[in-house]
Design an enzyme around this catalytic site. Structure first.
Site, PDB file in Angstrom:
ATOM      1  CE  LYS B  45     -79.570   5.139  95.002  1.00  0.00           C
ATOM      2  NZ  LYS B  45     -80.119   4.590  96.152  1.00  0.00           N
ATOM      3  CB  ALA B  70     -87.623  13.235  98.228  1.00  0.00           C
ATOM      4  CG  LEU B  73     -83.140   9.913  90.542  1.00  0.00           C
ATOM      5  CD1 LEU B  73     -83.763  10.157  89.206  1.00  0.00           C
ATOM      6  CD2 LEU B  73     -83.271   8.429  90.467  1.00  0.00           C
ATOM      7  CB  CYS B 129     -87.536   9.909  88.976  1.00  0.00           C
ATOM      8  SG  CYS B 129     -87.221  10.193  90.753  1.00  0.00           S
ATOM      9  CE  LYS B 165     -89.480   1.973  88.330  1.00  0.00           C
ATOM     10  NZ  LYS B 165     -88.678   1.873  89.449  1.00  0.00           N
ATOM     11  CB  ILE B 191     -96.340   2.027  89.220  1.00  0.00           C
ATOM     12  CG1 ILE B 191     -96.706   1.468  90.195  1.00  0.00           C
ATOM     13  CG2 ILE B 191     -97.560   1.646  87.917  1.00  0.00           C
ATOM     14  CD1 ILE B 191     -97.793   1.994  90.971  1.00  0.00           C
ATOM     15  CG  ASN B 192     -90.665   5.488  89.444  1.00  0.00           C
ATOM     16  OD1 ASN B 192     -90.608   5.857  90.698  1.00  0.00           O
ATOM     17  ND2 ASN B 192     -89.591   5.967  88.392  1.00  0.00           N
ATOM     18  CB  THR B 193     -92.726   6.392  93.938  1.00  0.00           C
ATOM     19  OG1 THR B 193     -91.806   7.285  93.222  1.00  0.00           O
ATOM     20  CG2 THR B 193     -91.896   5.363  94.472  1.00  0.00           C
ATOM     21  N   GLY B 244     -94.393  -2.638  92.556  1.00  0.00           N
ATOM     22  CA  GLY B 244     -95.251  -1.574  93.316  1.00  0.00           C
ATOM     23  C   GLY B 244     -95.911  -2.315  94.650  1.00  0.00           C
TER      24      GLY B 244
END
Lengths: 265, 305
Positions: B45, B70, B73, B129, B165, B191-193, B244
């Site tokens: 994480k 959501a 983090l 993020c 990232k 990819i990130n979200t 992804g």
């Protein structure tokens, strides 16, 4: 497949003792004893609560007023809505016709009552020990008395009702005098740790409800992982066999907070 | 016999499937658990320098098509990270990609330097993020200049290979990839979200996520992720961790054909449990066997003719 909260009406609210209310919700998610659901109050938070009853039509949750979330919940009235999703995790299991002992500390009486009702009807004989600090914090006593094949034992720390002292002493006594096939426990972790040790020494199988800080409920966020196994307790638990519990390094020692930091019990 | 080994930034992975950042990964034991389930490597994480609070619940909702999260983090900071990640590294079960995050450019350097002390195999720089406030992640990965500045800062403070990232929420991801490559990045994670997106409960008349909006992942974003990796592969020479919407071994192979060397698996844990790693490895082997592929590395970028 949907893990998005559904909004449901509160059908009934019953005050159980000085701290606990039972909320009946207009939904069945086919929850089993020991499983939990996440209850959502919009714009505040969402928290996990163990299922106190699910008869295929409505669900019940017995919830103590102990923090900001449960205090807000306690202000709700019949007809108000909350969100719910679940059920999550593994529940308790039993074999028909066995002689069982249940050890409930505090709010642990609610899921174990749900289990006792089913197991009693399935021909199990149950020694049900309910413990609390004092009489006004005992939960579900009248309901348990009415169950089929269930013998109620009460312990309070201050002796205001039943045996004076820890309920674990009552368990010890029962294990000495009766032939017990399986032990079930739900309540404070210090108490359950002792049950785990006692069950191991006596070589009696046990099922233990391991509570950790759960966010998602479906094994993604990683907040409820146990040390030792590394697996999320929302998926592998909350109810685990004593064999599994004995592999956990955090059980009876520490929890993790919402940022993953260790917090001593 | 099919060989699934891949080399990435000089590190050997026994298979290309790595746990994506943000899923499980809170503790050392949890990372080891994912390796036991079959992952070739794991990403932690995201680690902050100091304790960082996440969002209230609900933090994750999901159905058969997508997941919206959501979590915000949450992290207990650098000392806890050193303990937990250090424990995992000591056991040596698989390579560790340590994800780091910060709100300021200089903090990225500090957290990179601190995490490097425990010597993970690779650092992943989370500049994308969508769940932290605007002054945090989003701008870095959405501007070529900001993204490059973070990479330069981190490169000054660590000798470890770094993977950056990237966010799909830009008009041209290949351009950002080129910028971070020029700034010294050793790899790209993409990819990130996606989004962020919003889900509304009409009975409650409110967004469901406490943060109102969250990053979209899961099966619905797979074509977007594959296309992003395809574009990045064309634009840069450095290797890619393609992430992804990958649920199966066949999905992972598609991601590799688009140009990924490693394949991140995250949301799939929701659909198939942590056992997804072992299952997808088996599915990859079956495909390779049927197609006569002996070394999985042969298929990287296979669709680029």
């Amino acid at each position: 497949m949907s893990d998005i909260p559904k909004s449901v009406k509160i059908l009934d609210i019953v005050q159980e003792n000085s701290l606990v209310k039972t909320y009946t919700l207009d939904i069945s998610l086919h929850g089993k004893p020991g499983q939990f659901c996440n209850i959502w109050i919009p714009r505040l938070n969402e928290k996990p609560f163990s299922v106190a009853d699910d008869d295929g039509k409505v669900m019940k949750f017995s919830i103590a007023e102990i923090g900001p979330f449960t205090q807000e919940l306690a202000k709700k009235k019949v007809g108000d809505k909350v969100g719910i999703r679940g059920p999550y995790g593994k529940g308790f299991e039993y074999k028909k016709g066995e002689h069982l002992v249940f050890l409930a500390g505090g709010y642990g009486a609610a899921p174990l009552y749900f289990l006792a009702r089913q197991a009693g009807e399935d021909g199990c004989e149950i020694e049900f020990i309910v413990g609390a600090r004092s009489e006004n914090l005992l939960l579900y006593i009248d309901k348990i008395k009415k169950l089929k094949n269930v013998h109620l034992h009460i312990a309070t720390d201050d002796g205001s009702k039943g045996y004076r002292g820890y309920n674990i002493e009552v368990l010890k006594e029962i294990l000495l005098n009766k032939k017990i096939d399986h032990i079930y426990t739900c309540g404070p972790e210090i108490m359950m740790k002792k049950v785990s040790e006692m069950a191991f020494e006596k070589n009696i199988p046990a099922q233990i409800s391991v509570e950790r800080y759960m966010k998602c409920g479906f094994g993604i966020c990683g907040n409820c992982v146990n040390d030792g196994t590394g697996a999320p307790s929302c998926k592998k638990g909350p109810v685990m066999s004593n064999e599994e519990v004995r592999k956990l390094k955090d059980f009876g020692q520490y929890h993790r907070d919402e940022e993953g930091m260790k917090v001593k019990l | 016999m099919v060989n699934l080994n891949v080399k990435f930034c000089g590190v050997d992975f026994k298979n290309p499937l790595v746990l994506a950042s943000g899923i499980l990964g809170v503790t050392g034991d949890s990372l080891r658990y994912v390796v036991q389930c079959g992952a070739g490597g794991v990403t932690s994480k995201s680690v902050w320098l100091k304790r960082h609070k996440g969002h209230p619940n609900p933090v994750i909702i999901a159905n058969e098509y997508y997941m919206l999260n959501a979590v915000g983090l949450p992290d207990a900071g650098i000392e806890k990270a050193k303990d937990e990640l250090g424990k995992f590294l000591k056991e040596g079960s698989a390579p560790l990609i340590a994800s780091i995050v910060a709100g300021k450019q200089s903090d990225f350097g500090d957290v990179a330097e601190e995490v490097s002390k425990i010597n993970p195999h690779i650092l992943e720089i989370n500049i994308s993020c969508p769940n932290v406030d605007d002054e945090f992640g989003k701008p870095f990965a959405c501007s070529t200049i900001d993204a490059a500045k973070v990479v330069e800062e981190v490169k000054k403070r660590t000798k470890l290979p770094i993977s950056v990232k990237l966010s799909p929420n830009v008009s041209n991801i290949a351009e950002i990839a080129k910028a971070v490559e020029s700034a010294g990045a050793d790899a790209i994670t993409a990819i990130n979200t996606v989004g962020p997106g919003m889900e509304i409960d009409i009975d409650m008349r409110t967004p469901v996520l406490a943060n109102r909006v969250g990053g979209l992942s899961g099966p619905a974003i797979k074509p977007l992720a594959i296309k992003a990796v395809f574009d990045i592969y064309k634009a840069v020479k450095i290797p890619i961790i393609g992430t992804g919407g990958v649920l199966t071994g066949r999905d992972a192979i598609a991601m590799m054909m688009a140009g990924a060397t490693l394949v991140g698996i995250g949301t799939a844990v929701y659909y198939r449990g942590a056992e997804v790693f072992g299952l997808a490895v088996k599915e990859m082997k079956e495909w390779c066997k049927n197609e006569g592929v002996k070394n999985i590395e042969e298929i990287i970028g296979a669709v680029h003719l």
